[in-house]
Design a protein around this motif. Structure first.
Motif, PDB file in Angstrom:
ATOM      1  N   ASN A 281      52.315  49.897  19.531  1.00 48.22           N
ATOM      2  CA  ASN A 281      51.091  50.590  19.973  1.00 48.22           C
ATOM      3  C   ASN A 281      50.570  49.183  20.920  1.00 48.22           C
ATOM      4  OD1 ASN A 281      50.927  52.979  18.804  1.00 48.22           O
ATOM      5  ND2 ASN A 281      50.519  51.873  16.981  1.00 48.22           N
ATOM      6  N   ILE A 282      49.816  49.445  21.967  1.00 43.00           N
ATOM      7  CA  ILE A 282      49.281  48.376  22.917  1.00 43.00           C
ATOM      8  C   ILE A 282      47.913  48.083  22.162  1.00 43.00           C
ATOM      9  CG2 ILE A 282      48.316  47.968  24.914  1.00 43.00           C
ATOM     10  CD1 ILE A 282      51.591  47.949  24.885  1.00 43.00           C
ATOM     11  N   VAL A 283      47.634  46.892  21.748  1.00 40.11           N
ATOM     12  CA  VAL A 283      46.546  46.530  20.961  1.00 40.11           C
ATOM     13  C   VAL A 283      45.770  45.178  21.514  1.00 40.11           C
ATOM     14  CG1 VAL A 283      47.061  47.630  18.799  1.00 40.11           C
ATOM     15  CG2 VAL A 283      47.802  45.216  19.232  1.00 40.11           C
ATOM     16  N   PRO A 284      44.496  45.026  21.175  1.00 40.04           N
ATOM     17  CA  PRO A 284      43.920  43.716  21.650  1.00 40.04           C
ATOM     18  C   PRO A 284      44.111  42.717  20.349  1.00 40.04           C
ATOM     19  CG  PRO A 284      42.385  45.209  20.774  1.00 40.04           C
ATOM     20  CD  PRO A 284      43.633  45.874  21.031  1.00 40.04           C
ATOM     21  N   LYS A 285      44.354  41.484  20.982  1.00 35.82           N
ATOM     22  CA  LYS A 285      44.666  40.455  19.662  1.00 35.82           C
ATOM     23  C   LYS A 285      43.711  39.189  20.280  1.00 35.82           C
ATOM     24  CE  LYS A 285      47.562  41.359  16.559  1.00 35.82           C
ATOM     25  NZ  LYS A 285      47.471  41.308  14.997  1.00 35.82           N
ATOM     26  N   LEU A 286      42.921  38.726  19.512  1.00 34.82           N
ATOM     27  CA  LEU A 286      41.879  37.778  19.878  1.00 34.82           C
ATOM     28  C   LEU A 286      42.510  36.342  20.001  1.00 34.82           C
ATOM     29  CD1 LEU A 286      38.767  36.761  19.992  1.00 34.82           C
ATOM     30  CD2 LEU A 286      38.970  36.131  17.578  1.00 34.82           C
ATOM     31  N   ILE A 287      42.195  35.799  21.115  1.00 36.52           N
ATOM     32  CA  ILE A 287      42.956  34.393  21.534  1.00 36.52           C
ATOM     33  C   ILE A 287      41.737  33.500  21.271  1.00 36.52           C
ATOM     34  CG2 ILE A 287      43.731  32.986  23.388  1.00 36.52           C
ATOM     35  CD1 ILE A 287      45.420  35.684  22.690  1.00 36.52           C
ATOM     36  N   GLU A 288      40.850  33.539  21.825  1.00 36.05           N
ATOM     37  CA  GLU A 288      39.298  32.475  21.503  1.00 36.05           C
ATOM     38  C   GLU A 288      38.108  33.073  21.591  1.00 36.05           C
ATOM     39  OE1 GLU A 288      41.514  28.331  23.101  1.00 36.05           O
ATOM     40  OE2 GLU A 288      39.694  28.895  23.951  1.00 36.05           O
ATOM     41  N   LEU A 289      37.271  32.638  21.315  1.00 34.63           N
ATOM     42  CA  LEU A 289      35.929  33.010  21.187  1.00 34.63           C
ATOM     43  C   LEU A 289      34.747  31.748  21.817  1.00 34.63           C
ATOM     44  CD1 LEU A 289      34.388  33.879  17.683  1.00 34.63           C
ATOM     45  CD2 LEU A 289      36.559  32.537  18.104  1.00 34.63           C
ATOM     46  N   GLN A 290      33.641  32.224  22.253  1.00 38.02           N
ATOM     47  CA  GLN A 290      32.791  31.233  22.749  1.00 38.02           C
ATOM     48  C   GLN A 290      31.395  31.533  22.541  1.00 38.02           C
ATOM     49  OE1 GLN A 290      33.934  30.991  26.862  1.00 38.02           O
ATOM     50  NE2 GLN A 290      35.217  29.449  26.847  1.00 38.02           N
ATOM     51  N   GLY A 291      30.723  30.646  22.101  1.00 38.53           N
ATOM     52  CA  GLY A 291      29.109  30.721  22.285  1.00 38.53           C
ATOM     53  C   GLY A 291      28.620  30.085  23.619  1.00 38.53           C
ATOM     54  N   PHE A 292      28.893  30.506  24.691  1.00 33.67           N
ATOM     55  CA  PHE A 292      28.704  29.792  25.910  1.00 33.67           C
ATOM     56  C   PHE A 292      28.815  30.706  27.203  1.00 33.67           C
ATOM     57  CE2 PHE A 292      29.876  26.829  29.364  1.00 33.67           C
ATOM     58  CZ  PHE A 292      29.032  25.547  29.009  1.00 33.67           C
ATOM     59  N   PRO A 293      28.030  30.689  28.084  1.00 32.06           N
ATOM     60  CA  PRO A 293      28.182  31.459  29.147  1.00 32.06           C
ATOM     61  C   PRO A 293      29.308  31.422  30.043  1.00 32.06           C
ATOM     62  CG  PRO A 293      26.665  29.707  29.889  1.00 32.06           C
ATOM     63  CD  PRO A 293      26.861  29.622  28.331  1.00 32.06           C
ATOM     64  N   SER A 294      29.747  32.529  30.348  1.00 30.21           N
ATOM     65  CA  SER A 294      31.116  32.480  31.482  1.00 30.21           C
ATOM     66  C   SER A 294      30.313  32.933  32.716  1.00 30.21           C
ATOM     67  CB  SER A 294      32.015  33.638  30.891  1.00 30.21           C
ATOM     68  OG  SER A 294      33.195  33.531  31.489  1.00 30.21           O
ATOM     69  N   LEU A 295      31.285  33.691  33.455  1.00 35.61           N
ATOM     70  CA  LEU A 295      30.831  34.164  34.809  1.00 35.61           C
ATOM     71  C   LEU A 295      29.973  35.410  34.954  1.00 35.61           C
ATOM     72  CD1 LEU A 295      34.411  33.140  36.715  1.00 35.61           C
ATOM     73  CD2 LEU A 295      32.473  31.657  35.871  1.00 35.61           C
ATOM     74  N   TYR A 296      28.953  35.180  34.335  1.00 34.40           N
ATOM     75  CA  TYR A 296      28.054  36.443  34.221  1.00 34.40           C
ATOM     76  C   TYR A 296      27.678  36.710  35.667  1.00 34.40           C
ATOM     77  CZ  TYR A 296      27.926  36.149  29.404  1.00 34.40           C
ATOM     78  OH  TYR A 296      27.982  36.378  27.854  1.00 34.40           O
ATOM     79  N   GLY A 297      27.588  36.121  36.520  1.00 33.05           N
ATOM     80  CA  GLY A 297      27.038  36.357  37.937  1.00 33.05           C
ATOM     81  C   GLY A 297      28.209  36.980  38.869  1.00 33.05           C
ATOM     82  N   PHE A 298      29.234  36.011  38.826  1.00 36.02           N
ATOM     83  CA  PHE A 298      30.464  36.253  39.852  1.00 36.02           C
ATOM     84  C   PHE A 298      31.071  37.528  39.445  1.00 36.02           C
ATOM     85  CE2 PHE A 298      34.838  35.583  40.540  1.00 36.02           C
ATOM     86  CZ  PHE A 298      34.864  35.956  41.759  1.00 36.02           C
ATOM     87  N   GLN A 299      31.082  37.988  38.205  1.00 34.72           N
ATOM     88  CA  GLN A 299      31.878  39.187  37.783  1.00 34.72           C
ATOM     89  C   GLN A 299      31.234  40.391  38.519  1.00 34.72           C
ATOM     90  OE1 GLN A 299      34.844  37.466  36.860  1.00 34.72           O
ATOM     91  NE2 GLN A 299      35.052  39.349  35.936  1.00 34.72           N
ATOM     92  N   VAL A 300      30.085  40.513  38.735  1.00 33.37           N
ATOM     93  CA  VAL A 300      29.304  41.568  39.367  1.00 33.37           C
ATOM     94  C   VAL A 300      29.653  41.539  40.744  1.00 33.37           C
ATOM     95  CG1 VAL A 300      27.084  42.596  40.315  1.00 33.37           C
ATOM     96  CG2 VAL A 300      27.220  41.330  37.835  1.00 33.37           C
ATOM     97  N   LYS A 301      29.816  40.416  41.659  1.00 27.82           N
ATOM     98  CA  LYS A 301      30.275  40.384  42.912  1.00 27.82           C
ATOM     99  C   LYS A 301      31.781  40.968  42.959  1.00 27.82           C
ATOM    100  CE  LYS A 301      30.611  37.472  47.098  1.00 27.82           C
ATOM    101  NZ  LYS A 301      30.163  38.517  48.002  1.00 27.82           N
ATOM    102  N   LEU A 302      32.498  40.266  42.069  1.00 26.25           N
ATOM    103  CA  LEU A 302      34.024  40.657  42.125  1.00 26.25           C
ATOM    104  C   LEU A 302      34.229  42.158  41.861  1.00 26.25           C
ATOM    105  CD1 LEU A 302      36.995  39.533  42.187  1.00 26.25           C
ATOM    106  CD2 LEU A 302      36.731  39.257  39.719  1.00 26.25           C
ATOM    107  N   GLY A 303      33.428  42.626  40.897  1.00 27.54           N
ATOM    108  CA  GLY A 303      33.423  44.099  40.687  1.00 27.54           C
ATOM    109  C   GLY A 303      33.160  44.802  41.916  1.00 27.54           C
ATOM    110  N   ASP A 304      32.229  44.556  42.463  1.00 27.22           N
ATOM    111  CA  ASP A 304      31.578  45.298  43.670  1.00 27.22           C
ATOM    112  C   ASP A 304      32.544  45.251  44.685  1.00 27.22           C
ATOM    113  OD1 ASP A 304      29.270  46.087  42.685  1.00 27.22           O
ATOM    114  OD2 ASP A 304      28.167  44.508  43.831  1.00 27.22           O
ATOM    115  N   THR A 305      33.379  43.955  44.995  1.00 28.43           N
ATOM    116  CA  THR A 305      34.275  43.847  46.100  1.00 28.43           C
ATOM    117  C   THR A 305      35.580  44.355  45.857  1.00 28.43           C
ATOM    118  OG1 THR A 305      33.422  41.472  46.461  1.00 28.43           O
ATOM    119  CG2 THR A 305      35.221  41.743  47.499  1.00 28.43           C
ATOM    120  N   TYR A 306      36.172  44.571  44.862  1.00 27.65           N
ATOM    121  CA  TYR A 306      37.252  45.364  44.406  1.00 27.65           C
ATOM    122  C   TYR A 306      36.871  46.772  44.654  1.00 27.65           C
ATOM    123  CZ  TYR A 306      40.180  41.704  41.719  1.00 27.65           C
ATOM    124  OH  TYR A 306      41.040  40.930  41.689  1.00 27.65           O
TER     125      TYR A 306
END
Length: 397
Positions: free
Chosen positions: A105-130
């Motif tokens: 079965n195709i499943v998710p496996k945790l790689i890493e985790l962060q208590g830190f911001p990521s590209l919260y702004g850019f991902q909006v523009k990226l999704g809109d552009t796609y």
């Protein structure tokens, strides 16, 4: 992965469309995006999205448990410990590889985790552009919890600004406009109106911090922190030449720097569940596993994959001089699930949570994804490949 959407996308794809996509993405930006953006988004089935949600919720139970701060106190290097820590992180990022379990079965496996911001702004523009460049149907979304773009940006504003005015909150990094992620800083500034400052731009008067704008010193009431303290590591004193941000200062943090260490590789040994690879603090390892080829050795206090030993030997394990600062983690074997025109590509999906002050728990809001053909996900392992790089995952509304 959703096969019909993938087939439709691939049938209509062309190099010319990808170049038009990049032109549209870079339009109105002060400089072109400094990292590789993939030719395609990922299309998830509802079933796999639900698996991601379940895995994320399971991990949050550990982070939300009473005593989590006490559990992770050792995670914070003493030289980087900052005063005035708050009760919870404002941002949580969970990275999952797309894998296959023993039953196929195709499943998710945790790689890493962060208590830190990521590209919260850019991902909006990226999704809109796609969506615009490839004419993705409106019944696909990149947002969770029934959020739309306006709902999401409102939640982002609430999280970062809180009760303050935009000019009272600064987005801060060491050399902010020179970072590869500066495109995210610029887009965040567009959404929220906050100034972007470098660490060297900050001045201290008493226990207050200021930045200069239009020839005047402006009081900083809250810092949207994008600085990873390891990046200013020097042979001299920490913060040498800069305002020492570890002091007790009259300023709020979003998110407080201590959470970068608390929610990190350090948390992995405390997590349980089907989506969690077996992980051990090296100094607590009773015996070196016989199947050591199925593990990776990771330093706790590094980022962007630096220092990771992929092909581990017993000699590697035995030669570590500070085993309390390392983990031995079961290897995660990515399944090349994204069909490119010339074969399968591996995928990683990052769940991005927002946790404004006053909320009881974080809200899963948006995602970031990466495609890879290399030995690891990062840019340095994917040079000279196509259909790799930063992207986002769409799923049915």
């Amino acid at each position: 992965m959703e096969k019909s959407a993938r087939s439709k996308f691939n049938a209509n794809f062309s190099t010319e469309k990808y170049q038009q996509f990049l032109q549209l993405l870079n339009k109105d930006l002060p400089a072109d995006v400094a990292f590789r953006v993939a030719e395609t988004p990922i299309f998830l089935t509802t079933e796999f999205k639900e698996k991601l949600l379940a895995a994320g919720n399971n991990i949050l139970q550990t982070i939300l448990q009473p005593g989590f701060k006490e559990l992770t106190e050792r995670a914070i290097p003493q030289k980087w410990k900052v005063a005035n820590e708050n009760d919870h992180p404002h941002f949580i990022a969970l990275d999952f590889g797309v894998c296959k379990d023993e039953a196929g079965n195709i499943v998710p496996k945790l790689i890493e985790l962060q208590g830190f911001p990521s590209l919260y702004g850019f991902q909006v523009k990226l999704g809109d552009t796609y969506s615009q460049a490839y004419d993705i149907a409106d019944d696909w979304t990149i947002y969770f919890n029934n959020l739309g773009k306006q709902d999401y940006t409102d939640l982002l504003r609430e999280t970062i600004l809180g009760p303050y005015q935009p000019h009272e909150v600064v987005l801060m990094d060491v050399n902010a406009l020179e970072q590869k992620t500066s495109v995210d800083f610029y887009i965040t500034q567009q959404y929220l109106g906050i100034p972007i400052v470098s660490l060297g731009d900050i001045k201290q008067k008493g226990n207050q911090l200021f930045y200069e704008a239009n020839g005047e010193d402006k009081l900083i009431k809250r810092i949207y922190n994008r600085l990873i303290f390891d990046e200013i590591e020097t042979e001299g004193t920490p913060f040498d030449g800069y305002v020492d941000l570890r002091q007790t200062l009259d300023v709020e943090w979003v998110t407080h720097p201590n959470w970068f260490y608390r929610i990190s590789k350090f948390t992995m040994p405390y997590l349980k569940g089907d989506a969690i690879p077996k992980t051990f603090f090296l100094h607590e390892l009773a015996a070196i596993p016989a199947d050591l080829e199925n593990y990776v050795l990771k330093p706790l206090f590094s980022f962007a994959g630096q220092g990771v030993i992929i092909d581990v030997t017993a000699t590697d394990v035995e030669s570590i001089k500070d085993p309390e600062n390392w983990i031995l983690q079961e290897k995660v074997h990515y399944k090349p699930v994204v069909e490119a025109p010339d074969g399968g590509v591996k995928a990683e999906i990052r769940l991005l949570y927002l946790w404004p002050d006053g909320d009881d728990e974080p809200t899963l809001a948006i995602n970031l994804a990466r495609l890879s053909r290399g030995k690891m996900i990062g840019v340095r392992y994917n040079k000279d490949f196509d259909w790799v790089g930063g992207t986002t995952a769409f799923f049915p509304k």
